[in-house]
Design a protein around this motif. Structure first.
Motif, PDB file in Angstrom:
ATOM      1  N   ILE A 108      -3.428   9.486  -1.767  1.00 28.16           N
ATOM      2  CA  ILE A 108      -3.727   8.387  -0.838  1.00 28.16           C
ATOM      3  C   ILE A 108      -5.189   8.460  -0.395  1.00 28.16           C
ATOM      4  N   ALA A 109      -5.646   9.687  -0.109  1.00 27.99           N
ATOM      5  CA  ALA A 109      -7.032   9.847   0.350  1.00 27.99           C
ATOM      6  C   ALA A 109      -8.029   9.421  -0.723  1.00 27.99           C
ATOM      7  N   ALA A 110      -7.625   9.530  -2.000  1.00 29.50           N
ATOM      8  CA  ALA A 110      -8.529   9.183  -3.096  1.00 29.50           C
ATOM      9  C   ALA A 110      -8.546   7.684  -3.396  1.00 29.50           C
ATOM     10  N   ALA A 111      -7.591   6.937  -2.843  1.00 31.26           N
ATOM     11  CA  ALA A 111      -7.545   5.485  -3.091  1.00 31.26           C
ATOM     12  C   ALA A 111      -8.659   4.806  -2.317  1.00 31.26           C
ATOM     13  N   ASN A 112      -9.301   3.883  -2.988  1.00 28.59           N
ATOM     14  CA  ASN A 112     -10.504   3.279  -2.428  1.00 28.59           C
ATOM     15  C   ASN A 112     -10.357   1.756  -2.368  1.00 28.59           C
ATOM     16  N   GLY A 113     -10.125   1.218  -1.182  1.00 33.22           N
ATOM     17  CA  GLY A 113     -10.057  -0.240  -1.037  1.00 33.22           C
ATOM     18  C   GLY A 113      -8.653  -0.788  -1.262  1.00 33.22           C
ATOM     19  N   TRP A 114      -8.506  -2.099  -1.015  1.00 27.80           N
ATOM     20  CA  TRP A 114      -7.195  -2.756  -1.012  1.00 27.80           C
ATOM     21  C   TRP A 114      -6.556  -2.755  -2.404  1.00 27.80           C
ATOM     22  N   ASP A 115      -7.349  -2.991  -3.453  1.00 21.47           N
ATOM     23  CA  ASP A 115      -6.772  -3.076  -4.802  1.00 21.47           C
ATOM     24  C   ASP A 115      -6.208  -1.738  -5.239  1.00 21.47           C
ATOM     25  N   ASP A 116      -6.972  -0.685  -4.997  1.00 20.57           N
ATOM     26  CA  ASP A 116      -6.515   0.677  -5.286  1.00 20.57           C
ATOM     27  C   ASP A 116      -5.236   0.994  -4.512  1.00 20.57           C
ATOM     28  N   GLY A 139       0.856  -1.183   0.000  1.00 20.95           N
ATOM     29  CA  GLY A 139       0.000   0.000   0.000  1.00 20.95           C
ATOM     30  C   GLY A 139       0.885   1.223   0.000  1.00 20.95           C
ATOM     31  N   PRO A 140       0.297   2.400  -0.156  1.00 11.53           N
ATOM     32  CA  PRO A 140       1.104   3.616  -0.260  1.00 11.53           C
ATOM     33  C   PRO A 140       1.959   3.888   0.977  1.00 11.53           C
TER      34      PRO A 140
END
Ligand SMILES: [Zn+2]
Length: 145
Positions: free
Chosen positions: A111-119, A22-23
């Protein structure tokens, strides 16, 4: 001291050590590499203090820092305080030189715009190779005497 990992090796070790990509774990890893570049890569000659606290996902940053900088819990040269911020200070063990690393607003927004584990997985992989200046702000500390 130790050779830098390839991107593939870094992702393998981050995933093995941390359990996912993740990020925050990737950015912590890169913050550790910045510390190695500026303060040297001897894992016994520097210490890290992270301000993530222990609440995920921000605390994932602290795991990446351990792999990147080799400042580890077991060697006693990393400490964590509870600001809940992805920010870290590295210092030479003798206190003669230090840097503080935090994230740019742009990185935080992505990072705030990432949605869920895949993102988060995709974003983390991208952030492994994105230009450093888009992701990090560095402050250099000189000895206070
Ligand atoms: Zn994580």
């Amino acid at each position: 001291m130790h050779k830098e990992l390839s991107h593939e090796e870094a992702l393998f070790f981050l995933n093995r050590f941390h359990g996912h990509i993740g990020p925050y774990v990737v950015l912590g890893y890169r913050a550790g590499l910045i510390a190695n570049r500026i303060l040297g890569d001897d894992p016994f000659a520097k210490r890290a203090h992270t301000m993530t606290g222990s609440k995920t996902p921000i605390s994932c940053f602290t795991d990446g820092i351990q792999l990147g900088s080799c400042c580890t819990l077991g060697k006693g040269n990393i400490t964590v305080s509870d600001e809940g911020e992805p920010r870290v200070r590295f210092e030479l063990a003798d206190g003669s030189k230090g840097i503080e690393v935090c994230l740019t607003d742009e990185a935080k927004a992505r990072i705030a715009a990432a949605n869920g584990w895949d993102d988060a997985d995709r974003l983390g992989r991208r952030m492994l190779t994105d230009p450093e200046e888009e992701l990090f702000m560095l402050t250099h500390h000189t000895p206070s005497g």
